[in-house]
Write a protein that holds these residues in place. Structure first.
Motif, PDB file in Angstrom:
ATOM      1  N   ALA A 352      32.736  27.556  11.690  1.00  0.00           N
ATOM      2  CA  ALA A 352      31.806  27.614  12.827  1.00  0.00           C
ATOM      3  C   ALA A 352      30.764  28.702  12.592  1.00  0.00           C
ATOM      4  CB  ALA A 352      32.591  27.885  14.112  1.00  0.00           C
ATOM      5  N   TRP A 354      29.491  29.704   9.807  1.00  0.00           N
ATOM      6  CA  TRP A 354      28.510  29.306   8.782  1.00  0.00           C
ATOM      7  C   TRP A 354      27.891  27.928   9.073  1.00  0.00           C
ATOM      8  CZ3 TRP A 354      31.386  33.447   7.503  1.00  0.00           C
ATOM      9  CH2 TRP A 354      30.824  34.389   6.656  1.00  0.00           C
ATOM     10  N   GLY A 355      28.128  27.417  10.261  1.00  0.00           N
ATOM     11  CA  GLY A 355      27.518  26.140  10.663  1.00  0.00           C
ATOM     12  C   GLY A 355      28.070  24.927   9.931  1.00  0.00           C
ATOM     13  N   TRP A 357      31.162  23.560  10.732  1.00  0.00           N
ATOM     14  CA  TRP A 357      32.166  22.894  11.577  1.00  0.00           C
ATOM     15  C   TRP A 357      31.617  21.570  12.098  1.00  0.00           C
ATOM     16  CZ3 TRP A 357      37.158  23.399  12.267  1.00  0.00           C
ATOM     17  CH2 TRP A 357      37.760  22.772  13.360  1.00  0.00           C
TER      18      TRP A 357
END
Lengths: 517, 51
Positions: A352, A354-355, A357
């Motif tokens: 989440a 590091w984008g 997810w």
């Protein structure tokens, strides 16, 4: 009279086997009938009171709770990693690592499938690896059979050690005592399954060519398995050795004899995760599992456990059941489920952050876990309840008396085949250990042979038997498709399984004669 | 659906079997609990009705 008592004692096991083999029932239905038969026989012929039967069934359920918590958490972590695309990335990385067909077969079917078994089990290695083997150019029958036999070395310590914990509990052998010698006895299965994969994939020339490499990798795998068990880290004793074996084969792929350019289409496919990100959930799990074994950590959490105590009971015929002060304890530190869930939580936080997810991944993973694990849980619970009724009513002791006729040496060679039979029928090393553990325990006592050695023989046979069980062939054929029949796959895989278990029987006998265990 | 029900039933059976058998050691309570599990087993063994 003994013949009638023996018949009634063996009947629940026959009902279980017959239900699965001849009536082709799902395991939970056969287990339900077997529990009814066991309770009826124990009450009518063995003088087991309702109190004893309820207590034995409660023991069975608490043991099933310990094992199934591991299974649910392991399947959830795998389903989460799969949903996030991590499994696909790791598999593609392996597929593009070498162009040498024998090395690729070993890497996929033997070591990486062992790694997957270490985490998830329940046919996941066959479902994931068999299609990759077909993609790598092997025929579907060879591909499925190679993974079935290839991952079987990793089953006892697989699924975060669920089968190992079961045999340790059912046969009352402390895990710390059983783990290290059992790991050493895996020397034969590990080497045998590696050579079998080479033979299945390409034939005798392959066995000769990769023999030394397989021997080296086996030595390292078993060595790490042994060290991890000395350290008390049985739950990761398939996962990390499988990973080490994969690394050895990947490094071998860079050496002159095995260096060939990979030409797989997987190389060109763009992916949303790098290999490091894909591996994160399992890297976290390995770190947490090893950290949990630090003595200070274990001591600090010593009191944080759930366990039921059971009183001493006896049948009207005088069979004594000893009291248990803490039966099948579930520890906060030491039980794999909290570590698996913590790995899932840390994976969520990192992805989440590091984008990476995917929204709803945890819900889909949970749904997949419920789909996959519900039937298994019901089946295992009823089987364990039946096994404890057999043990606490004295029925298993009667079966063991009959086994005495075989003599110690013949029994030791036969013990792995009993493990294989249970696993072959139920498709699970854990179920086999539950079903035949009490019989093996009483037989070892009756024949005055080491319970530890017999426990090892049971689970070694169960490990190989589970790998070549019909349910694995079914998973393989349903995933690969291409009109392959289960029968063809079974005919290809089973001879390796039987030979492997025979070798294990000889290994156990030789080890005993040498004073091992 | 049947399996989901069986799973919940078995989860609830653990504390009750333990109380009846190991803790209270009551023959009557243990008999009732065993009969409930037997009923669950019969339910699982019975062939599923096709809808």
């Amino acid at each position: 009279m003994f013949a009638l008592r023996f018949l009634v004692a063996v009947l629940p096991v026959l009902v279980l086997l017959g239900g699965i083999l001849w009536l082709r029932w799902r395991a939970y239905r056969a287990a339900a009938l077997a529990w009814l038969v066991a309770v009826g026989g124990a009450a009518l012929l063995y003088g087991a009171s309702p109190v004893l039967l309820a207590s034995a069934s409660a023991k069975g359920l608490s043991l099933a709770l310990l094992v199934m918590l591991i299974v649910w958490a392991a399947v959830f972590l795998y389903a989460l990693a799969d949903d996030l695309g991590a499994v696909e990335v790791i598999a593609a990385h392996l597929l593009s690592s070498t162009g040498d067909p024998i090395l690729l077969a070993l890497l996929l079917s033997w070591t990486f499938s062992g790694f997957l078994q270490g985490i998830a089990g329940f046919g996941v290695p066959v479902a994931v690896i068999a299609p990759l083997m077909v993609l790598a150019g092997f025929t579907p029958v060879r591909a499925i059979a190679a993974v079935m036999i290839g991952h079987s070395w990793a089953i006892t310590f697989g699924s975060m050690g669920s089968s190992f914990f079961t045999i340790s509990l059912v046969m009352d052998v402390p895990g710390a005592l059983l783990g290290p010698p059992l790991a050493l006895l895996f020397a034969v299965p590990v080497l045998f399954t590696g050579l079998s994969v080479a033979h299945l994939a390409v034939g005798w020339p392959a066995v000769v060519r990769v023999g030394p490499l397989v021997a080296l990798a086996s030595w390292l795998i078993v060595g790490l398995m042994w060290l991890l068990n000395l350290w008390g880290a049985a739950p990761v004793s398939s996962m990390l050795p499988g990973l080490l074996g994969s690394l050895v084969l990947l490094l071998a792929g860079r050496t002159r004899p095995y260096r060939r350019l990979a030409t797989r289409a997987a190389l060109a496919t763009p992916r949303r995760l790098t290999f490091r990100w894909a591996f994160l959930p399992y890297g976290l799990l390995a770190c947490l599992s090893l950290t949990a074994q630090i003595p200070a950590m274990r001591q600090a959490a010593e009191g944080l456990r759930f366990a039921l105590s059971f009183p001493a009971l006896s049948t009207t015929q005088g069979f004594q059941v000893p009291a248990q002060s803490a039966y099948a304890p579930i520890r906060l530190i030491g039980h794999p489920a909290p570590l698996l869930l913590l790995s899932a939580l840390l994976t969520y936080l990192a992805y989440a952050g590091w984008g990476l997810w995917k929204p709803g991944a945890h819900q889909r993973a949970w749904q997949a876990t419920v789909r996959q694990s519900t039937g298994t849980t019901v089946g295992v619970s009823l089987m364990v309840m039946m096994a404890l009724v057999l043990a606490d009513s004295g029925m298993a002791a009667v079966l063991a008396e009959a086994a005495e006729a075989l003599g110690a040496r013949l029994y030791l060679t036969t013990a792995p085949f009993i493990g294989l039979l249970g696993a072959f029928v139920t498709g699970s090393n854990t179920n086999s250990n539950v079903m035949f553990g009490p019989l093996q325990l009483y037989a070892s006592q009756a024949l005055a042979v080491s319970t530890l050695t017999v426990a090892a023989a049971q689970t070694l046979g169960g490990s190989i038997g589970s790998g070549v069980a019909p349910d694995k062939a079914l998973i393989g054929t349903s995933v690969v498709g291409k009109g392959v029949s289960e029968g063809e796959v079974m005919r290809r895989a089973l001879p390796y399984g039987l030979l492997g278990v025979l070798l294990v029987g000889i290994e156990v006998l030789v080890a005993t004669l040498l004073g091992f265990g | 659906m049947r399996l989901r029900f069986a799973l919940y039933a078995l989860m609830l059976a653990l504390p009750r079997l333990y109380l009846a058998g190991a803790y209270l050691q009551s023959s009557a309570a243990a008999t009732v609990e065993l009969l409930l599990i037997a009923a669950l087993c019969v339910y699982l063994i019975a062939p599923e009705r096709k809808s």
